[in-house]
Design an enzyme around this catalytic site. Structure first.
Site, PDB file in Angstrom:
ATOM      1  N   ALA A  62       3.169  -0.936   4.860  1.00 29.39           N
ATOM      2  CA  ALA A  62       2.643  -0.924   6.232  1.00 29.39           C
ATOM      3  C   ALA A  62       2.192  -2.304   6.699  1.00 29.39           C
ATOM      4  O   ALA A  62       2.223  -2.598   7.908  1.00 29.39           O
ATOM      5  CB  ALA A  62       1.481   0.060   6.328  1.00 29.39           C
ATOM      6  N   HIS A 105       4.109  -4.626   9.204  1.00 28.98           N
ATOM      7  CA  HIS A 105       4.044  -4.492  10.657  1.00 28.98           C
ATOM      8  C   HIS A 105       2.725  -4.975  11.250  1.00 28.98           C
ATOM      9  O   HIS A 105       2.577  -5.004  12.466  1.00 28.98           O
ATOM     10  CB  HIS A 105       4.270  -3.019  11.038  1.00 28.98           C
ATOM     11  CG  HIS A 105       5.354  -2.358  10.241  1.00 28.98           C
ATOM     12  ND1 HIS A 105       6.662  -2.780  10.292  1.00 28.98           N
ATOM     13  CD2 HIS A 105       5.328  -1.343   9.332  1.00 28.98           C
ATOM     14  CE1 HIS A 105       7.392  -2.030   9.470  1.00 28.98           C
ATOM     15  NE2 HIS A 105       6.604  -1.161   8.873  1.00 28.98           N
ATOM     16  N   PRO A 151       0.788  -1.219   0.000  1.00 31.36           N
ATOM     17  CA  PRO A 151       0.000   0.000   0.000  1.00 31.36           C
ATOM     18  C   PRO A 151       0.831   1.285   0.000  1.00 31.36           C
ATOM     19  O   PRO A 151       1.881   1.356   0.642  1.00 31.36           O
ATOM     20  CB  PRO A 151      -0.818  -0.098   1.301  1.00 31.36           C
ATOM     21  CG  PRO A 151      -0.064  -1.054   2.150  1.00 31.36           C
ATOM     22  CD  PRO A 151       0.560  -2.031   1.197  1.00 31.36           C
ATOM     23  N   ASN A 152       0.314   2.248  -0.746  1.00 34.61           N
ATOM     24  CA  ASN A 152       0.862   3.608  -0.858  1.00 34.61           C
ATOM     25  C   ASN A 152       2.145   3.702  -1.678  1.00 34.61           C
ATOM     26  O   ASN A 152       2.646   4.806  -1.922  1.00 34.61           O
ATOM     27  CB  ASN A 152       1.097   4.227   0.538  1.00 34.61           C
ATOM     28  CG  ASN A 152      -0.180   4.296   1.339  1.00 34.61           C
ATOM     29  OD1 ASN A 152      -1.178   4.821   0.856  1.00 34.61           O
ATOM     30  ND2 ASN A 152      -0.189   3.731   2.543  1.00 34.61           N
ATOM     31  N   ARG A 197      13.255   4.033  12.541  1.00 35.65           N
ATOM     32  CA  ARG A 197      12.095   4.935  12.523  1.00 35.65           C
ATOM     33  C   ARG A 197      11.201   4.689  13.757  1.00 35.65           C
ATOM     34  O   ARG A 197      11.685   4.223  14.776  1.00 35.65           O
ATOM     35  CB  ARG A 197      11.360   4.747  11.199  1.00 35.65           C
ATOM     36  CG  ARG A 197      12.258   5.077   9.982  1.00 35.65           C
ATOM     37  CD  ARG A 197      11.530   4.884   8.673  1.00 35.65           C
ATOM     38  NE  ARG A 197      10.381   5.766   8.569  1.00 35.65           N
ATOM     39  CZ  ARG A 197       9.398   5.598   7.675  1.00 35.65           C
ATOM     40  NH1 ARG A 197       9.462   4.580   6.807  1.00 35.65           N
ATOM     41  NH2 ARG A 197       8.386   6.432   7.642  1.00 35.65           N
ATOM     42  N   TYR A 206      11.321   8.477   1.330  1.00 35.29           N
ATOM     43  CA  TYR A 206      11.266   7.415   0.313  1.00 35.29           C
ATOM     44  C   TYR A 206      11.942   7.781  -1.018  1.00 35.29           C
ATOM     45  O   TYR A 206      11.955   6.975  -1.936  1.00 35.29           O
ATOM     46  CB  TYR A 206       9.800   7.023   0.064  1.00 35.29           C
ATOM     47  CG  TYR A 206       9.132   6.471   1.305  1.00 35.29           C
ATOM     48  CD1 TYR A 206       9.586   5.283   1.881  1.00 35.29           C
ATOM     49  CD2 TYR A 206       8.082   7.134   1.921  1.00 35.29           C
ATOM     50  CE1 TYR A 206       8.996   4.781   3.032  1.00 35.29           C
ATOM     51  CE2 TYR A 206       7.483   6.638   3.072  1.00 35.29           C
ATOM     52  CZ  TYR A 206       7.950   5.457   3.626  1.00 35.29           C
ATOM     53  OH  TYR A 206       7.372   4.953   4.759  1.00 35.29           O
ATOM     54  N   HIS A 264      12.609  -2.969   1.967  1.00 34.72           N
ATOM     55  CA  HIS A 264      12.093  -1.664   2.399  1.00 34.72           C
ATOM     56  C   HIS A 264      13.018  -0.586   1.873  1.00 34.72           C
ATOM     57  O   HIS A 264      14.243  -0.735   1.950  1.00 34.72           O
ATOM     58  CB  HIS A 264      12.017  -1.573   3.922  1.00 34.72           C
ATOM     59  CG  HIS A 264      11.122  -2.628   4.499  1.00 34.72           C
ATOM     60  ND1 HIS A 264       9.761  -2.563   4.412  1.00 34.72           N
ATOM     61  CD2 HIS A 264      11.420  -3.801   5.101  1.00 34.72           C
ATOM     62  CE1 HIS A 264       9.236  -3.644   4.960  1.00 34.72           C
ATOM     63  NE2 HIS A 264      10.223  -4.419   5.377  1.00 34.72           N
ATOM     64  N   GLU A 297      12.182  -9.816   1.475  1.00 36.38           N
ATOM     65  CA  GLU A 297      11.507  -8.597   1.935  1.00 36.38           C
ATOM     66  C   GLU A 297      12.383  -7.384   1.624  1.00 36.38           C
ATOM     67  O   GLU A 297      13.597  -7.433   1.838  1.00 36.38           O
ATOM     68  CB  GLU A 297      11.325  -8.740   3.454  1.00 36.38           C
ATOM     69  CG  GLU A 297      10.832  -7.528   4.183  1.00 36.38           C
ATOM     70  CD  GLU A 297      10.949  -7.710   5.713  1.00 36.38           C
ATOM     71  OE1 GLU A 297      11.687  -8.617   6.180  1.00 36.38           O
ATOM     72  OE2 GLU A 297      10.310  -6.943   6.430  1.00 36.38           O
ATOM     73  N   ASN A 352       7.790  -5.733  -1.073  1.00 38.28           N
ATOM     74  CA  ASN A 352       7.771  -4.656  -0.083  1.00 38.28           C
ATOM     75  C   ASN A 352       6.335  -4.578   0.419  1.00 38.28           C
ATOM     76  O   ASN A 352       5.483  -3.964  -0.223  1.00 38.28           O
ATOM     77  CB  ASN A 352       8.195  -3.323  -0.707  1.00 38.28           C
ATOM     78  CG  ASN A 352       8.246  -2.203   0.322  1.00 38.28           C
ATOM     79  OD1 ASN A 352       7.740  -2.360   1.444  1.00 38.28           O
ATOM     80  ND2 ASN A 352       8.833  -1.082  -0.045  1.00 38.28           N
ATOM     81  N   ARG A 389       5.433  10.802  -2.499  1.00 34.76           N
ATOM     82  CA  ARG A 389       5.141  10.471  -1.106  1.00 34.76           C
ATOM     83  C   ARG A 389       6.378  10.687  -0.223  1.00 34.76           C
ATOM     84  O   ARG A 389       7.394   9.997  -0.403  1.00 34.76           O
ATOM     85  CB  ARG A 389       4.737   8.993  -1.035  1.00 34.76           C
ATOM     86  CG  ARG A 389       4.521   8.479   0.364  1.00 34.76           C
ATOM     87  CD  ARG A 389       4.442   6.956   0.394  1.00 34.76           C
ATOM     88  NE  ARG A 389       4.178   6.496   1.745  1.00 34.76           N
ATOM     89  CZ  ARG A 389       4.345   5.250   2.148  1.00 34.76           C
ATOM     90  NH1 ARG A 389       4.756   4.326   1.303  1.00 34.76           N
ATOM     91  NH2 ARG A 389       4.109   4.928   3.395  1.00 34.76           N
TER      92      ARG A 389
HETATM   93  C1  DQA Z   1       8.292   0.792   3.870  1.00 31.75           C
HETATM   94  C2  DQA Z   1       8.413   0.996   5.387  1.00 31.75           C
HETATM   95  C3  DQA Z   1       7.073   0.820   6.069  1.00 31.75           C
HETATM   96  O1  DQA Z   1       7.199   1.025   7.468  1.00 31.75           O
HETATM   97  C4  DQA Z   1       6.064   1.806   5.536  1.00 31.75           C
HETATM   98  O2  DQA Z   1       4.792   1.573   6.102  1.00 31.75           O
HETATM   99  C5  DQA Z   1       5.999   1.836   4.053  1.00 31.75           C
HETATM  100  C6  DQA Z   1       7.221   1.683   3.274  1.00 31.75           C
HETATM  101  C7  DQA Z   1       9.596   1.103   3.139  1.00 31.75           C
HETATM  102  O3  DQA Z   1       9.707   0.731   1.974  1.00 31.75           O
HETATM  103  O4  DQA Z   1      10.492   1.764   3.694  1.00 31.75           O
HETATM  104  O5  DQA Z   1       4.937   2.087   3.480  1.00 31.75           O
HETATM  105  O6  DQA Z   1       7.992  -0.568   3.626  1.00 31.75           O
END
Ligand code: DQA
Length: 149
Positions: free
Chosen positions: A74, A77, A7-8, A107, A20, A100, A98, A71, A15
């Site tokens: 969110a 978590h 997501p996002n 963070r 990022y 990120h 995985e 990836n 963003r």
């Molecule tokens: C993320 C880290 C996550 O905590 C966050 O919710 C994201 C992006 C990252 O790529 O750094 O949406 O996965």
């Protein structure tokens, strides 16, 4: 290989660029396909905001893909469902790595726990978009050395 973005991540480029970066998801995917061509592997990329959609696509990877770079954003978590899907396909010979962009451990505390890490073969965090390519190379190496679990 399947590359899955959670997501996002469709908003990458705009963003929170200070966290990022400024590269778009389209740009990241284009670079991954180019790396795939270099390595001699097909790379499909997909992004979903919905947890259920991610779970469905992960479950459908068996028989279609040799491995998954993910990836979960969110859901990393929060999602037992994404974790269980990755564990399920891992047990059927489709390993996951995985990724990120940021370094979640540096963070907010709610980002410190990854529910998926324990069911992934590896994790890459903190290298920005390069992390996806590192993960793809790592997964390729795992598969060449003998494949899934
Ligand atoms: C993320 C880290 C996550 O905590 C966050 O919710 C994201 C992006 C990252 O790529 O750094 O949406 O996965």
């Amino acid at each position: 290989m399947l590359v899955l973005h959670g997501p996002n991540l469709n908003l990458l480029g705009r963003r929170e660029p200070e966290v990022y970066g400024t590269q778009t998801l389209e740009g990241i995917d284009a670079e991954l396909r180019a790396l795939g061509a270099e390595l001699g592997i097909d790379v499909d990329c997909a992004q979903h905001n919905g947890e259920g959609e991610l779970v469905t696509v992960i479950g459908e990877a068996v028989g279609r893909y040799d491995g998954i770079v993910i990836n979960p954003a969110a859901y990393t978590h929060t999602s037992v469902a994404v974790r269980d899907a990755l564990a399920a396909v891992g047990g059927m010979g489709v390993p996951s790595v995985e990724v990120h962009l940021s370094q979640p451990a540096a963070r907010e505390s709610f980002r410190h726990r990854s529910l998926v890490a324990a069911v992934c073969r590896g994790s890459v965090a903190g290298f920005g978009p390069d992390g996806y390519r590192l993960a793809l190379r790592g997964l390729h190496g795992i598969l060449r050395a003998g494949g899934g679990r």
